[in-house]
Design a protein around this motif. Structure first.
Motif, mmCIF file in Angstrom:
data_model
loop_
_atom_site.group_PDB
_atom_site.id
_atom_site.type_symbol
_atom_site.label_atom_id
_atom_site.label_comp_id
_atom_site.label_asym_id
_atom_site.label_seq_id
_atom_site.Cartn_x
_atom_site.Cartn_y
_atom_site.Cartn_z
ATOM 1 N N ALA A 172 0.543 -85.982 -40.618
ATOM 2 C CA ALA A 172 -0.741 -87.006 -40.707
ATOM 3 C C ALA A 172 -1.701 -86.200 -41.405
ATOM 4 O O ALA A 172 -2.621 -86.746 -42.050
ATOM 5 C CB ALA A 172 -0.993 -87.187 -39.109
ATOM 6 N N ASP A 173 -2.191 -84.781 -41.011
ATOM 7 C CA ASP A 173 -3.096 -83.954 -41.672
ATOM 8 C C ASP A 173 -2.744 -84.092 -43.109
ATOM 9 O O ASP A 173 -3.951 -84.111 -43.919
ATOM 10 C CB ASP A 173 -3.207 -82.807 -41.046
ATOM 11 C CG ASP A 173 -3.643 -82.624 -39.587
ATOM 12 O OD1 ASP A 173 -4.329 -83.847 -39.422
ATOM 13 O OD2 ASP A 173 -3.381 -81.867 -38.832
ATOM 14 N N VAL A 174 -1.521 -83.912 -43.594
ATOM 15 C CA VAL A 174 -1.394 -83.720 -44.924
ATOM 16 C C VAL A 174 -1.576 -85.089 -45.681
ATOM 17 O O VAL A 174 -2.162 -85.125 -46.750
ATOM 18 C CB VAL A 174 0.001 -83.391 -45.352
ATOM 19 C CG1 VAL A 174 0.655 -83.422 -46.770
ATOM 20 C CG2 VAL A 174 0.437 -81.969 -44.717
ATOM 21 N N HIS A 204 -1.067 -80.397 -49.031
ATOM 22 C CA HIS A 204 -1.743 -79.121 -48.196
ATOM 23 C C HIS A 204 -2.699 -79.796 -47.147
ATOM 24 O O HIS A 204 -3.139 -80.814 -47.140
ATOM 25 C CB HIS A 204 -2.432 -78.127 -48.941
ATOM 26 C CG HIS A 204 -3.524 -78.481 -49.837
ATOM 27 N ND1 HIS A 204 -3.556 -79.134 -51.154
ATOM 28 C CD2 HIS A 204 -4.816 -78.489 -49.408
ATOM 29 C CE1 HIS A 204 -4.616 -79.487 -51.469
ATOM 30 N NE2 HIS A 204 -5.523 -79.119 -50.408
ATOM 31 N N ALA A 205 -2.709 -78.700 -46.170
ATOM 32 C CA ALA A 205 -3.726 -79.200 -44.940
ATOM 33 C C ALA A 205 -3.967 -77.985 -44.280
ATOM 34 O O ALA A 205 -3.068 -77.100 -44.046
ATOM 35 C CB ALA A 205 -3.209 -80.375 -44.093
ATOM 36 N N THR A 220 4.190 -76.648 -35.467
ATOM 37 C CA THR A 220 4.613 -76.887 -34.194
ATOM 38 C C THR A 220 4.836 -78.422 -33.930
ATOM 39 O O THR A 220 5.450 -78.867 -33.001
ATOM 40 C CB THR A 220 3.597 -76.423 -33.274
ATOM 41 O OG1 THR A 220 2.227 -76.982 -33.638
ATOM 42 C CG2 THR A 220 3.460 -74.910 -32.954
ATOM 43 N N ASP A 221 4.070 -79.264 -34.491
ATOM 44 C CA ASP A 221 4.237 -80.758 -34.341
ATOM 45 C C ASP A 221 4.151 -81.239 -35.827
ATOM 46 O O ASP A 221 3.266 -81.569 -36.557
ATOM 47 C CB ASP A 221 2.952 -81.252 -33.661
ATOM 48 C CG ASP A 221 2.810 -82.873 -33.565
ATOM 49 O OD1 ASP A 221 3.680 -83.407 -34.195
ATOM 50 O OD2 ASP A 221 2.123 -83.271 -32.784
ATOM 51 N N LEU A 222 5.400 -81.809 -36.108
ATOM 52 C CA LEU A 222 5.808 -82.102 -37.596
ATOM 53 C C LEU A 222 4.777 -83.497 -37.747
ATOM 54 O O LEU A 222 4.235 -83.443 -38.617
ATOM 55 C CB LEU A 222 7.263 -82.398 -37.590
ATOM 56 C CG LEU A 222 7.500 -82.748 -39.037
ATOM 57 C CD1 LEU A 222 7.307 -81.684 -40.034
ATOM 58 C CD2 LEU A 222 9.214 -83.017 -39.154
ATOM 59 N N ALA A 223 5.004 -84.255 -36.826
ATOM 60 C CA ALA A 223 4.275 -85.509 -37.160
ATOM 61 C C ALA A 223 2.818 -85.489 -37.288
ATOM 62 O O ALA A 223 2.210 -85.979 -38.202
ATOM 63 C CB ALA A 223 4.651 -86.696 -35.907
#
Lengths: 150, 530
Positions: A44-46, A65-66, A37-40
């Motif tokens: 950031a998580d990845v 992965h995330a 839903t939120d690419l950015a």
């Protein structure tokens, strides 16, 4: 449960300068399907995970992965790169890249599927089949057969 | 080889499972059995206690902390970053095999006094598959491991404290103990040092040595009990174990009290950790609830349940000994010898010693001589045994044997505790036989002692010193012969039992080659590689 991977999530001619571009490219495919839903935010998580410990493993594999709040359902995007991209593995760049996106809450069924995918990645025969795959549908079929047994 | 492994990575969705798969494949290829606990996001299916108990070695392929690490305490362990298990699983299995092989010798070599050596290195063939053991034999092995762990941590305290006390006697004479602690010596009453800043003034530098030595010595039983419980229940066992040991000292229960207290504390913590608490308090179980509850229960047990009967038994023994005065002197000497070696500084020993000091005060110097001679026998007999038959003893025991000569010569009976705590059923009766011989002979020879302390360093205060030394030598020979005999009888039986021999041998000290015999995990921790 929808499919873990669809042909849209497969890029057999991945072109990217580094692993962050790879993640962006593959994550965009998931985002355009609405699974991210939120690419950015997801990237950031990845990236945070990647900085903890590079995800490349020997044998030419990268597994960015995330588990992320910006993921709606467990998804897999696959990219194959001719030149390879460095994912921090000791033996050099990765030519097979799996972007695994798991929802933060992820119920056990989903996570179990991802676990069995991860287990398949260890097998050289599975990797070779991915390298030999001629089109995106072949990759999807392979994953469905090996991981989901169908 | 049977293995258990834990895999864990930061996210818990990829590497955890890849590592598990790679390990399972490599184990299959190499003909090993492996069970892997994947501590990942999909939830871990925990390894069963049976699987862990049966494993020869443990592999941790982790980038994060292993959950429930204490379940694996005492197993040979290899720890690597999770990726090592994926790319180098075969090599990792080889390292686990190496860890199993090294488990026994590593016990002795890793750090002096730190890692216990349950037994002399067994031939390679002794590394029998653990699943062939009967559960009783396996429990025996565990019991010995736990006790050896406690003993191995205790030995440095015995050596440091004992030698300092011996030096104090050498330089300060027998009166140094009275100067520091107070008491009567040769008609002179010493008040004892109450203000440590006046220690040197009142007792001299020998008094300083004595004070340091006896302080180290006072930790002997707490350390023994604490680390027995630690071996059983990991960190959570330490508090109730040490407190049990301190209380065992306080109630005069001696090392046998500490041994029992440590074992009970460990068992209690193990039982408490079995209890699965509601989630709300699960987080505070290890830091608050288990230490609090286990220490409270053990404290009450030691003080109320064990303490009073011991005091009552001591009163009874004292009265009984008092009633024996005037009967056959040789029998009395033998009896005092039995008591001195019965618990090596414990309640029974204290009764005999106090009886000797009391006799000294009332002018009977023979009883004191017999008590002191008998109290010198156990450490010397053990030291002699380790020299004559080193193969019967572990590395740490042989080291303890070197110090035991001096401790025995200084009438520090506690010097034999490491050997007795490791193998009480064989060692204590043997030492009692030796001490009884010496006690009886000392009385028969009519040797006397005007000193209540000091061992050979106060030989000038001994009447008939030549015969006195002969009595000691005779008891040492008897004690050492009995120890060696008892240790070999146990072994012969083992050889006779074809089945279950591995377990019994391990329980007996011959099975150090089995993986499970490691008291401390031989951890190979590789730095996390980026």
């Amino acid at each position: 449960m929808s499919d873990l991977i669809t042909p849209d999530f497969v890029d057999l001619d991945l072109r990217a300068a580094d692993r962050h571009e790879v993640a962006f490219s593959l994550a965009s495919r998931l985002a355009s399907d609405g699974r991210v839903t939120d690419l950015a935010g997801f990237l950031a998580d990845v990236r945070a995970r990647e900085e903890q410990m590079p995800t490349g493993i020997e044998g030419g594999i990268g597994i960015p992965h995330a588990r992320s709040a910006h993921v709606t359902e467990p998804s897999l995007a696959f990219g194959r790169s001719t030149g390879g991209v460095d994912f921090g593995a000791e033996d050099g760049p990765a030519d097979l890249v799996f972007l695994i996106a798991a929802p933060a809450g992820g119920d056990t069924d989903h996570l179990t599927i991802l676990a069995s995918l991860a287990r398949r990645l260890v097998h050289a025969s599975f990797r070779q089949a991915l390298r030999d795959a001629s089109d995106p549908q072949a990759v999807v079929d392979l994953v469905n057969k090996e991981v989901l047994g169908r | 080889m049977r293995l258990v492994a834990v895999t864990a990575c930061p996210t818990g969705i990829a590497h955890t499972y890849m590592a598990a798969e790679a390990l399972e494949q490599a184990a299959k290829d190499a003909g090993h059995q492996i069970s892997v606990e994947t501590q990942g996001a999909a939830g871990a299916v925990p390894l069963t206690p049976d699987q862990i108990a049966a494993a020869d070695a443990v592999i941790f392929a982790v980038d994060v902390e292993v959950r429930g690490r204490d379940r694996f305490a005492g197993k040979p362990t290899v720890e690597v970053p999770v990726k090592k298990a994926i790319s180098g699983s075969a090599e990792l299995l080889a390292r686990a095999e190496e860890a199993v092989r090294q488990a026994a010798p590593a016990n002795a070599a890793a750090a002096p006094g730190d890692a216990p050596a349950p037994a002399p290195a067994a031939p390679a063939g002794a590394a029998a598959p653990s699943d062939q053991r009967s559960s009783a034999a396996r429990f025996g092995t565990h019991l010995r491991q736990w006790m050896m762990t406690g003993v191995s941590y205790m030995i440095p305290f015995v050596a440091a404290g004992g030698i300092l006390i011996a030096l104090a006697f050498m330089f300060g004479g027998a009166e140094v103990a009275m100067k520091v602690n107070g008491g009567v010596f040769q008609g002179h009453t010493y008040p004892g040092v109450t203000d440590l800043s006046k220690l040197i003034d009142q007792a001299g530098y020998a008094g300083v040595l004595f004070k340091i030595g006896s302080t180290a010595f006072s930790m002997l039983v707490p350390v023994l009990a604490g680390f027995i419980a630690y071996a059983m229940a990991d960190r959570q066992g330490l508090v109730p174990g040490i407190v049990s040991g301190l209380l065992a000292s306080a109630i005069g229960a001696g090392f046998l009290g500490g041994l029992v207290g440590g074992l009970l504390a460990g068992a209690l913590v193990l039982a408490l950790t079995r209890y699965k608490p509601p989630r709300a308090i699960a987080g505070i179980m290890p830091v608050v609830v288990i230490p609090l509850v286990s220490t409270l229960i053990m404290g009450v047990l030691m003080l109320v349940v064990i303490g009073e009967p011991i005091a009552a038994a001591q009163r009874g023994l004292t009265d009984w000994l008092g009633g024996l005065s005037g009967t056959n002197a040789i029998l009395l000497g033998a009896l005092l010898g039995l008591m001195m070696a019965f618990d090596l500084g414990g309640p029974v020993n204290k009764v005999a010693y106090t009886f000797g000091v009391g006799s000294l005060a009332s002018g009977d110097l023979k009883v004191m001589a017999a008590v002191m001679a008998a109290g010198m026998v156990p450490p010397i007999a053990m030291a002699l045994s380790t020299v004559v038959r080193p193969k019967l003893f572990g590395e740490s025991e042989r080291k303890a044997g070197e110090a035991a000569w001096l401790l025995g010569a200084s009438f520090i009976t506690e010097g034999a505790i490491p050997f007795a705590a490791a193998d009480p059923l064989r060692v204590l009766p043997s030492l009692m036989a030796g001490s009884a011989t010496t006690g009886a002979l000392s009385m028969a020879f009519g040797a006397t002692s005007r000193a209540p302390h000091g061992g050979l360093w106060v030989i000038g205060l001994i009447g008939r010193p030549g015969l006195y030394l002969l009595a000691i030598a005779a008891g040492v020979l008897v004690g050492a012969a009995c120890v060696i005999g008892a240790k070999q009888i146990g072994r012969a039986e083992v050889a006779g039992e074809a089945e279950g021999a591995a377990g019994a041998a391990a329980a007996d000290g011959a099975g150090a080659g089995t993986g499970a015999a490691a008291d401390k995990p031989a951890v190979n921790h590789e730095a996390l590689v980026g």
